[in-house]
Write a protein that holds these residues in place. Structure first.
Motif, PDB file in Angstrom:
ATOM      1  N   THR A   1      56.139  86.587 102.928  1.00  0.00           N
ATOM      2  CA  THR A   1      56.664  88.004 103.251  1.00  0.00           C
ATOM      3  C   THR A   1      58.066  88.166 103.076  1.00  0.00           C
ATOM      4  O   THR A   1      58.775  87.084 103.674  1.00  0.00           O
ATOM      5  CB  THR A   1      56.046  88.222 104.736  1.00  0.00           C
ATOM      6  OG1 THR A   1      54.756  88.037 105.143  1.00  0.00           O
ATOM      7  CG2 THR A   1      56.450  89.369 105.310  1.00  0.00           C
ATOM      8  N   PHE A   2      58.637  88.917 102.655  1.00  0.00           N
ATOM      9  CA  PHE A   2      59.987  89.118 102.296  1.00  0.00           C
ATOM     10  C   PHE A   2      60.629  90.042 103.678  1.00  0.00           C
ATOM     11  O   PHE A   2      59.770  90.922 104.005  1.00  0.00           O
ATOM     12  CB  PHE A   2      60.207  90.005 100.923  1.00  0.00           C
ATOM     13  CG  PHE A   2      61.593  90.565 100.803  1.00  0.00           C
ATOM     14  CD1 PHE A   2      62.272  89.805  99.989  1.00  0.00           C
ATOM     15  CD2 PHE A   2      62.094  91.683 101.329  1.00  0.00           C
ATOM     16  CE1 PHE A   2      63.479  90.211  99.736  1.00  0.00           C
ATOM     17  CE2 PHE A   2      63.340  92.074 100.907  1.00  0.00           C
ATOM     18  CZ  PHE A   2      63.903  91.328 100.134  1.00  0.00           C
ATOM     19  N   TYR A   3      61.693  89.385 103.926  1.00  0.00           N
ATOM     20  CA  TYR A   3      62.391  90.165 104.996  1.00  0.00           C
ATOM     21  C   TYR A   3      63.830  90.154 104.533  1.00  0.00           C
ATOM     22  O   TYR A   3      64.609  89.250 104.131  1.00  0.00           O
ATOM     23  CB  TYR A   3      62.457  89.301 106.369  1.00  0.00           C
ATOM     24  CG  TYR A   3      61.158  89.157 106.946  1.00  0.00           C
ATOM     25  CD1 TYR A   3      60.786  90.079 107.739  1.00  0.00           C
ATOM     26  CD2 TYR A   3      60.177  88.008 106.893  1.00  0.00           C
ATOM     27  CE1 TYR A   3      59.276  90.334 108.118  1.00  0.00           C
ATOM     28  CE2 TYR A   3      59.015  87.944 107.497  1.00  0.00           C
ATOM     29  CZ  TYR A   3      58.643  89.127 108.044  1.00  0.00           C
ATOM     30  OH  TYR A   3      57.385  89.118 108.401  1.00  0.00           O
ATOM     31  N   ALA A   4      64.445  91.468 104.520  1.00  0.00           N
ATOM     32  CA  ALA A   4      65.795  91.740 104.013  1.00  0.00           C
ATOM     33  C   ALA A   4      67.035  91.234 105.193  1.00  0.00           C
ATOM     34  O   ALA A   4      68.067  91.579 104.693  1.00  0.00           O
ATOM     35  CB  ALA A   4      66.141  93.278 103.565  1.00  0.00           C
TER      36      ALA A   4
ATOM     37  N   GLU B   1      71.575  93.839 110.723  1.00  0.00           N
ATOM     38  CA  GLU B   1      71.869  94.380 109.470  1.00  0.00           C
ATOM     39  C   GLU B   1      70.864  93.727 108.346  1.00  0.00           C
ATOM     40  O   GLU B   1      71.177  92.391 108.353  1.00  0.00           O
ATOM     41  CB  GLU B   1      73.226  94.512 109.196  1.00  0.00           C
ATOM     42  CG  GLU B   1      74.075  95.154 110.089  1.00  0.00           C
ATOM     43  CD  GLU B   1      73.846  96.787 109.414  1.00  0.00           C
ATOM     44  OE1 GLU B   1      73.656  97.232 108.481  1.00  0.00           O
ATOM     45  OE2 GLU B   1      73.403  97.726 110.279  1.00  0.00           O
ATOM     46  N   PRO B   2      70.743  94.138 107.062  1.00  0.00           N
ATOM     47  CA  PRO B   2      70.058  93.282 105.867  1.00  0.00           C
ATOM     48  C   PRO B   2      71.346  92.280 105.373  1.00  0.00           C
ATOM     49  O   PRO B   2      72.547  92.628 105.553  1.00  0.00           O
ATOM     50  CB  PRO B   2      69.685  94.411 104.828  1.00  0.00           C
ATOM     51  CG  PRO B   2      70.380  95.572 105.504  1.00  0.00           C
ATOM     52  CD  PRO B   2      70.688  95.644 106.936  1.00  0.00           C
ATOM     53  N   PHE B   3      70.670  91.336 104.873  1.00  0.00           N
ATOM     54  CA  PHE B   3      71.551  90.214 104.348  1.00  0.00           C
ATOM     55  C   PHE B   3      72.666  91.103 103.248  1.00  0.00           C
ATOM     56  O   PHE B   3      73.984  90.758 102.925  1.00  0.00           O
ATOM     57  CB  PHE B   3      71.002  89.240 103.352  1.00  0.00           C
ATOM     58  CG  PHE B   3      70.491  88.303 104.484  1.00  0.00           C
ATOM     59  CD1 PHE B   3      71.185  87.192 105.253  1.00  0.00           C
ATOM     60  CD2 PHE B   3      68.947  88.379 104.667  1.00  0.00           C
ATOM     61  CE1 PHE B   3      70.756  86.478 106.198  1.00  0.00           C
ATOM     62  CE2 PHE B   3      68.506  87.300 105.810  1.00  0.00           C
ATOM     63  CZ  PHE B   3      69.179  86.438 106.412  1.00  0.00           C
TER      64      PHE B   3
ATOM     65  N   GLN C   1      74.746  82.546  97.608  1.00  0.00           N
ATOM     66  CA  GLN C   1      74.881  83.460  98.759  1.00  0.00           C
ATOM     67  C   GLN C   1      73.470  83.879  99.354  1.00  0.00           C
ATOM     68  O   GLN C   1      72.752  84.334  98.362  1.00  0.00           O
ATOM     69  CB  GLN C   1      75.733  84.952  98.706  1.00  0.00           C
ATOM     70  CG  GLN C   1      75.718  85.744  99.858  1.00  0.00           C
ATOM     71  CD  GLN C   1      76.491  86.925  99.520  1.00  0.00           C
ATOM     72  OE1 GLN C   1      77.374  86.987  98.579  1.00  0.00           O
ATOM     73  NE2 GLN C   1      76.379  87.950 100.217  1.00  0.00           N
ATOM     74  N   VAL C   2      73.002  83.861 100.475  1.00  0.00           N
ATOM     75  CA  VAL C   2      71.668  84.274 101.199  1.00  0.00           C
ATOM     76  C   VAL C   2      71.562  85.830 100.852  1.00  0.00           C
ATOM     77  O   VAL C   2      72.435  86.590 101.286  1.00  0.00           O
ATOM     78  CB  VAL C   2      71.625  83.849 102.557  1.00  0.00           C
ATOM     79  CG1 VAL C   2      70.047  84.468 103.212  1.00  0.00           C
ATOM     80  CG2 VAL C   2      71.646  82.206 102.685  1.00  0.00           C
TER      81      VAL C   2
END
Length: 175
Positions: A109-112, A119-121, A132-133
């Protein structure tokens, strides 16, 4: 002896080949003993599957030479601009450049963002560096950081937060 020290000893004995450990200090006796052989099953890493081959586009119909317009002498020939040249790349459209796509290394499962309220990466337009992540893919309750393979600018994020992803699925376009 403090509780933290006892816990450290328990962990050290558990992680070692020792089967028994005794300790005595100021009238306090501590005895640790392993009585059973515990088998720990480690899951095998996911087996990579080749992504499906993109469909082969049909050849355009032949145009008879007599129907091709010819520009007048001295006029500049018009240049063709296709919709693919102006549209943002979409997931699975097959026209993505292969050298700047960050793909999912596993199924999950993708998590931003690192948390629901965080805040998103990264966002579209952000500059990123190699390593960078960019996001997290959760698989079997393990959070796996997805790092950039490239230095550049995020041009597209091809999946939604909370969406399931497959092995090798494009996640980001970086130019």
């Amino acid at each position: 002896m403090k509780v933290e020290q006892v816990l450290e000893l328990v962990k050290a004995v558990s992680d070692s080949e020792l089967t028994e450990f005794k300790y005595e200090e100021d009238g306090v006796k501590l005895s640790l003993k392993k009585t059973s052989d515990k088998i720990v099953q480690v899951p095998a890493p996911p087996v990579p599957m080749a992504p499906p081959a993109p469909p082969v586009p049909a050849a355009p119909p032949a145009i008879p030479a007599a129907s091709v317009p010819v520009p007048p002498a001295g006029a500049e020939a018009p240049t063709a601009v296709s919709a693919a040249d102006t549209a943002a790349p979409a997931a699975g459209d097959g026209n993505l450049p292969a050298d700047n796509i960050v793909k999912s290394p596993l199924v999950g499962t993708f998590y931003a963002a690192p948390a629901e309220d965080a805040e998103p990466f990264v966002k579209i337009g952000d500059s990123v560096k190699e390593g960078q992540v960019l996001a997290i893919v959760e698989a079997m309750k393990l959070m796996n950081e997805i790092e950039s393979d490239f230095t550049g600018t995020i041009k597209a994020i091809l999946v939604e937060n909370g969406q399931g992803v497959e092995y090798g699925q494009p996640l980001f376009v970086i130019s």
